[in-house]
Enzyme design. Sequence first.
Site, PDB file in Angstrom:
ATOM      1  N   TRP A   1      17.600  55.833  32.717  1.00 31.36           N
ATOM      2  CA  TRP A   1      16.405  54.822  32.703  1.00 31.36           C
ATOM      3  C   TRP A   1      15.532  54.918  34.026  1.00 31.36           C
ATOM      4  CZ3 TRP A   1      16.461  48.915  34.030  1.00 31.36           C
ATOM      5  CH2 TRP A   1      17.252  48.536  35.142  1.00 31.36           C
TER       6      TRP A   1
ATOM      7  N   ARG B   1      35.989  54.957  37.297  1.00 35.62           N
ATOM      8  CA  ARG B   1      34.849  56.105  37.169  1.00 35.62           C
ATOM      9  C   ARG B   1      35.198  57.252  38.352  1.00 35.62           C
ATOM     10  NH1 ARG B   1      30.489  52.374  39.252  1.00 35.62           N
ATOM     11  NH2 ARG B   1      32.171  51.418  40.269  1.00 35.62           N
TER      12      ARG B   1
ATOM     13  N   GLY C   1      22.958  49.871  33.845  1.00 32.02           N
ATOM     14  CA  GLY C   1      22.143  50.117  34.824  1.00 32.02           C
ATOM     15  C   GLY C   1      21.821  49.040  36.068  1.00 32.02           C
TER      16      GLY C   1
ATOM     17  N   ASP D   1      24.340  47.794  38.147  1.00 28.95           N
ATOM     18  CA  ASP D   1      26.000  47.692  38.506  1.00 28.95           C
ATOM     19  C   ASP D   1      25.658  47.562  40.241  1.00 28.95           C
ATOM     20  OD1 ASP D   1      24.337  50.326  38.059  1.00 28.95           O
ATOM     21  OD2 ASP D   1      25.850  51.522  38.808  1.00 28.95           O
TER      22      ASP D   1
ATOM     23  N   GLU E   1      15.424  53.088  47.585  1.00 27.77           N
ATOM     24  CA  GLU E   1      16.006  52.710  46.110  1.00 27.77           C
ATOM     25  C   GLU E   1      15.699  51.134  45.706  1.00 27.77           C
ATOM     26  OE1 GLU E   1      20.270  52.438  46.461  1.00 27.77           O
ATOM     27  OE2 GLU E   1      20.634  52.730  44.392  1.00 27.77           O
TER      28      GLU E   1
HETATM   29  O1  LIG Z   1      27.573  55.676  41.753  1.00 27.60           O
HETATM   30  C1  LIG Z   1      27.866  54.540  41.220  1.00 27.60           C
HETATM   31  C2  LIG Z   1      26.639  54.330  40.397  1.00 27.60           C
HETATM   32  O2  LIG Z   1      25.465  54.581  40.468  1.00 27.60           O
HETATM   33  C3  LIG Z   1      24.459  54.584  39.739  1.00 27.60           C
HETATM   34  O3  LIG Z   1      23.856  53.393  39.501  1.00 27.60           O
HETATM   35  C4  LIG Z   1      22.886  53.182  40.386  1.00 27.60           C
HETATM   36  O4  LIG Z   1      21.928  54.347  40.548  1.00 27.60           O
HETATM   37  C5  LIG Z   1      21.352  54.669  39.312  1.00 27.60           C
HETATM   38  C6  LIG Z   1      20.500  55.833  39.888  1.00 27.60           C
HETATM   39  O5  LIG Z   1      19.344  55.463  40.679  1.00 27.60           O
HETATM   40  C7  LIG Z   1      20.503  53.663  38.619  1.00 27.60           C
HETATM   41  O6  LIG Z   1      20.325  54.201  37.222  1.00 27.60           O
HETATM   42  C8  LIG Z   1      21.605  52.500  38.539  1.00 27.60           C
HETATM   43  O7  LIG Z   1      20.704  51.415  38.042  1.00 27.60           O
HETATM   44  C9  LIG Z   1      22.009  51.979  39.730  1.00 27.60           C
HETATM   45  O8  LIG Z   1      22.859  50.872  39.769  1.00 27.60           O
HETATM   46  C10 LIG Z   1      24.905  55.169  38.286  1.00 27.60           C
HETATM   47  O9  LIG Z   1      24.136  54.827  37.486  1.00 27.60           O
HETATM   48  C11 LIG Z   1      26.286  54.455  37.924  1.00 27.60           C
HETATM   49  O10 LIG Z   1      26.672  54.923  36.578  1.00 27.60           O
HETATM   50  C12 LIG Z   1      27.320  54.708  39.043  1.00 27.60           C
HETATM   51  O11 LIG Z   1      28.526  54.383  38.551  1.00 27.60           O
END
Ligand SMILES: OC[C@H]1O[C@H](O[C@H]2O[C@H](CO)[C@@H](O)[C@H](O)[C@H]2O)[C@H](O)[C@@H](O)[C@@H]1O
Length: 535
Positions: free
Chosen positions: A161, A278, A310, A312, A495
Amino acid sequence: MTNIPGEFENWYLDYEAGPEAVMEPQPEHIRGLPVSDILTPSDRYQELFVAVQTSRIFSDSKTFADCAPKIDPERIMFRYYLARERDDFNLHNFVLENFDLPQVNESHYVSDPEKTMAEHIDALWPVLTRHPKQHCEYSSLLPLPKPYVVPGGRFGETYYWDSYFSMLGFAAAGRCDLLRNMADNFAWMIDRYGHIPNGNRTYYLSRSQPPVFAMMVELFEKNGVNEAQRYLRHLKSEYAFWMDGQENLEPNQAYRHVVMLPDGVVLNRYWDDRDTPRDESYIEDVETARDSSRPSSEVYRDLRAGAASGWDYTSRWLSEPGRLASIQTTSIIPIDLNAFLYKLEMAIARLSAARGDEATAERYQQLAYRRQEAVNHYLWDNDTGLYRDYNWRDGEQATFSAAAVTPVYVGMASLDQANRTAKAVRDYLLAPGGLLSSMEQTGEQWDSPNGWAPLQWMAVKGFSIYGDENLAHEIASRWLRTVSSTYQQHHKMVEKYNVSGDAALLGAGGEYPLQDGFGWTNGVTRRLLEMYPEG
Ligand SMILES: OC[C@H]1O[C@H](O[C@H]2O[C@H](CO)[C@@H](O)[C@H](O)[C@H]2O)[C@H](O)[C@@H](O)[C@@H]1O
């Protein structure tokens, strides 16, 4: 209720290549790609993986998940079983001897303070671009056929996304090559894996992320729908993934992403096919599960489903805000997910109609209307005028969050619903630095006081489509002020941001330190600068 179509204007795509009606799948060997390793690092390294993650030799659990083995993994395991018996065995040295650590390319990038923010963003795209030739055998990285852009920092792979929001910036910068490459990579993943994974890592294959491929395809709709036609087949495959198993459900049953509600209507939830910690957050997940009295496998599944969302993590998925162990993502029917799927149904209907396939167009349009009715019934609170998530296990609506702008953004809301959502956004979420993610302050990164680029974009665009240009402009200018004052102080884009006050503050919270780069912040900011040059 009268509906306003969620059409975007066909903005500025200067895409010259001729339309290709169908993009046929090609076996990997034809494209010269190695066959993907579908074992994740925890599958492959078993006891070694657990030893490395639990000993915390790396401060970020994602580091080992992203390491590339220097030799055949089976030989590494053989060496490990022998070496660990020795008195002088040092696990950290063993890892350094046998694995290459992930590199953060952009950490060497030096910002030029003379550059405007838009120039800085445009100069960063090449730094954030990864080329297929960098694939390492047996690493968790999944090879892709075309160049792709990564978010930055610890996120050195493409994210589903995030990519749509970065693509807004490629379009604004005239980088049509990147736009096409990114869309083609996602189409390729649908052919190869049956869905778009969270990111191009083996450990992301068991889940997807918010389904925004239809929005990417919409970027190709200049001069009618010809350029978008080539992706119609992929849109249908993605839809089949999200709806898998619906035909066998009974009321109050769920399977993977689908839930049948008491009246027989089906809505969607987030899901991950695995129920283990994970790989990239191993120790964090083990500790969270320890803090819960539920079976660990349930907690792991809900943590993984939260990662698929997304968001998390966020109070949206918690039964006790502030306590991650109370996570219950799979019990929630999220407003944003169902709005994205409405958008997908409407895109398939529109592209099918343009091809003269009226029967398919009619079928998907009916599916979209059915979803819209079900959302109005279960997720819209007419008394308070709020879209909320819905807990299908206990039959209750949850709290209001910035996810409520999604039905406005995709054109699923009536004018009355959009206006009432605008009022709620002004009353509860509009902060001096932009739009807050939620009203809760939990220490989770997708809650207050953090603001995220994708949420700002959907709100600005959504309210603008429905004619509330005041609110759209207000959110955009507050966000641009936040991002540009941080850029002036630190010469970087990050971010997420703390948007709660007038002073620009960096975002915090969650399970890893703040990352800079940063794909979707750059994309959304670049596009907003184009829409609102005066700020
Ligand atoms: O490593 C932990 C988690 O990181 C990601 O989530 C976060 O970063 C992503 C990339 O920018 C973003 O899509 C997401 O919204 C963020 O919360 C990843 O997508 C997770 O699967 C992962 O466990």
